[in-house]
Design a protein around this motif. Structure first.
Motif, PDB file in Angstrom:
ATOM      1  N   TRP A 122       8.337  -6.977   0.065  1.00 26.77           N
ATOM      2  CA  TRP A 122       8.793  -5.702  -0.492  1.00 26.77           C
ATOM      3  C   TRP A 122       7.844  -5.327  -1.620  1.00 26.77           C
ATOM      4  N   ASN A 123       7.840  -4.058  -1.982  1.00 27.62           N
ATOM      5  CA  ASN A 123       6.955  -3.610  -3.053  1.00 27.62           C
ATOM      6  C   ASN A 123       7.747  -3.333  -4.333  1.00 27.62           C
ATOM      7  N   ALA A 124       7.034  -2.965  -5.372  1.00 28.59           N
ATOM      8  CA  ALA A 124       7.674  -2.747  -6.677  1.00 28.59           C
ATOM      9  C   ALA A 124       8.701  -1.609  -6.647  1.00 28.59           C
ATOM     10  N   PRO A 125       8.427  -0.474  -5.983  1.00 26.88           N
ATOM     11  CA  PRO A 125       9.456   0.571  -5.926  1.00 26.88           C
ATOM     12  C   PRO A 125      10.743   0.105  -5.245  1.00 26.88           C
ATOM     13  N   LEU A 135       0.814  -1.221   0.000  1.00 26.07           N
ATOM     14  CA  LEU A 135       0.000   0.000   0.000  1.00 26.07           C
ATOM     15  C   LEU A 135       0.843   1.264   0.000  1.00 26.07           C
ATOM     16  N   VAL A 136       2.154   1.115   0.147  1.00 21.75           N
ATOM     17  CA  VAL A 136       3.061   2.256   0.200  1.00 21.75           C
ATOM     18  C   VAL A 136       3.569   2.562  -1.204  1.00 21.75           C
ATOM     19  N   ASN A 137       3.540   3.841  -1.583  1.00 24.13           N
ATOM     20  CA  ASN A 137       3.990   4.226  -2.920  1.00 24.13           C
ATOM     21  C   ASN A 137       5.506   4.339  -3.017  1.00 24.13           C
ATOM     22  N   ALA A 138       6.173   4.563  -1.884  1.00 29.74           N
ATOM     23  CA  ALA A 138       7.624   4.675  -1.861  1.00 29.74           C
ATOM     24  C   ALA A 138       8.240   3.289  -1.672  1.00 29.74           C
ATOM     25  N   PRO A 139       9.547   3.140  -1.914  1.00 26.19           N
ATOM     26  CA  PRO A 139      10.202   1.851  -1.649  1.00 26.19           C
ATOM     27  C   PRO A 139       9.992   1.433  -0.199  1.00 26.19           C
ATOM     28  N   ALA A 140       9.541   0.201   0.017  1.00 30.24           N
ATOM     29  CA  ALA A 140       9.264  -0.292   1.369  1.00 30.24           C
ATOM     30  C   ALA A 140       9.509  -1.790   1.406  1.00 30.24           C
ATOM     31  N   TYR A 141       9.990  -2.244   2.563  1.00 34.72           N
ATOM     32  CA  TYR A 141      10.226  -3.678   2.740  1.00 34.72           C
ATOM     33  C   TYR A 141      10.168  -4.026   4.220  1.00 34.72           C
ATOM     34  N   LEU A 182      11.486   4.234   2.395  1.00 29.27           N
ATOM     35  CA  LEU A 182      12.408   5.249   1.904  1.00 29.27           C
ATOM     36  C   LEU A 182      11.631   6.293   1.126  1.00 29.27           C
ATOM     37  N   VAL A 183      11.692   7.547   1.588  1.00 27.48           N
ATOM     38  CA  VAL A 183      10.943   8.655   0.982  1.00 27.48           C
ATOM     39  C   VAL A 183      11.910   9.477   0.138  1.00 27.48           C
ATOM     40  N   ARG A 184      11.576   9.667  -1.104  1.00 30.51           N
ATOM     41  CA  ARG A 184      12.446  10.408  -2.034  1.00 30.51           C
ATOM     42  C   ARG A 184      12.539  11.874  -1.631  1.00 30.51           C
TER      43      ARG A 184
END
Length: 270
Positions: free
Chosen positions: A145-148, A128-134, A267-269
């Motif tokens: 982990w997600n796609a980002p 559900l997170v748009n930023a890289p997350a694991y 991780l937030v850009r």
């Protein structure tokens, strides 16, 4: 715990590890003021900090038993009694972990090692997170982990790779190219894992990971031998991505309630 029936026959002093446990507890008792635990300062004290009998009262244990613990005598100390001592002495999380390690006991506040399955909702949250997350487990292996995150961490979370963050960082050439200031970040990661693994460093998977990394990576062996300890914290993370070039993120790490052996990293850009 009942010790009053044996208070007239003190066991002999022990050199170690009971002595190390007693020294640690005594040092923290002497740092704690009566006011910090809600006690009146009372008359002038001959020694700094709380008296032994005051700590014993706060813990609900026999003053004689508590005295023997501080003196390093080989008396039995249950995990529950140690937990009460940790609370009474207002130990930090790292100090509490060290206390239980000295006593060779498992902290009852820690999750059951048998409960190895991560909560399903936590794993779903990553998507559900748009930023890289694991999500990391206690050996710093990615469970979800997600796609980002897959897009950012080439050689780790993309394709078919070993999902352990430590093995990736220290053994993968791709990690050295991706992570800016690799040596600083790798040293920090080793120190974070030392702090995190103190509560389960004798578990077979943890011991195997440390031993194998020490044998395979001179840098890990050197950083591990330095005895550096750091909590896993957030902060700026820079990468030289093979497609996107130089990118900068701010890392945030969350620990789910009742499962502090797991970590949700975002991780937030910038």
């Amino acid at each position: 715990m009942t010790t009053s029936s044996h208070e007239d026959s003190a066991p002999p002093l022990d050199a170690s590890p009971a002595r190390a446990l007693g020294d640690f507890i005594r040092a923290h008792r002497e740092r704690l003021s009566p006011q910090a635990v809600g006690l009146p300062p009372g008359p002038r004290r001959r020694t700094p900090g709380l008296r032994r009998e005051e700590v014993a009262q706060l813990c609900g244990v026999s003053p004689t038993w508590y005295t023997w613990i501080e003196q390093g005598r080989p008396v039995s100390a249950s995990a529950e009694a140690l937990a009460r001592i940790a609370v009474a002495l207002q130990l930090s999380r790292a100090e509490r972990a060290y206390l239980f390690e000295l006593a060779a006991q498992r902290d009852p506040a820690e999750p059951d090692p048998a409960a190895s399955d991560a909560p399903a909702m936590l794993l779903k949250t990553v998507q559900l997170v748009n930023a890289p997350a694991y999500v990391l487990d206690r050996q710093f292996t990615a469970l979800a982990w997600n796609a980002p995150a897959s897009d950012l961490f080439v050689g780790w979370l993309d394709g078919e790779h070993d999902r352990n963050l430590l093995r990736y960082t220290f053994l993968s050439p791709q990690a050295r190219r991706l992570i800016v200031d690799w040596e600083i970040r790798a040293r920090r990661l080793a120190a974070e894992y030392r702090a995190d693994s103190i509560r389960h460093q004798n578990d077979a998977p943890t011991r195997s990971l440390i031993d194998s990394l020490s044998a395979a990576s001179d840098e890990f062996a050197r950083f591990w031998a330095s005895q550096d300890v750091n909590e896993r914290e957030g902060g700026q993370r820079q990468f030289d991505h093979p497609r996107d070039g130089h990118v900068v993120y701010h890392q945030i790490t969350f620990k789910p309630a009742h499962r502090e052996d797991l970590k949700l990293v975002v991780l937030v850009r910038e």
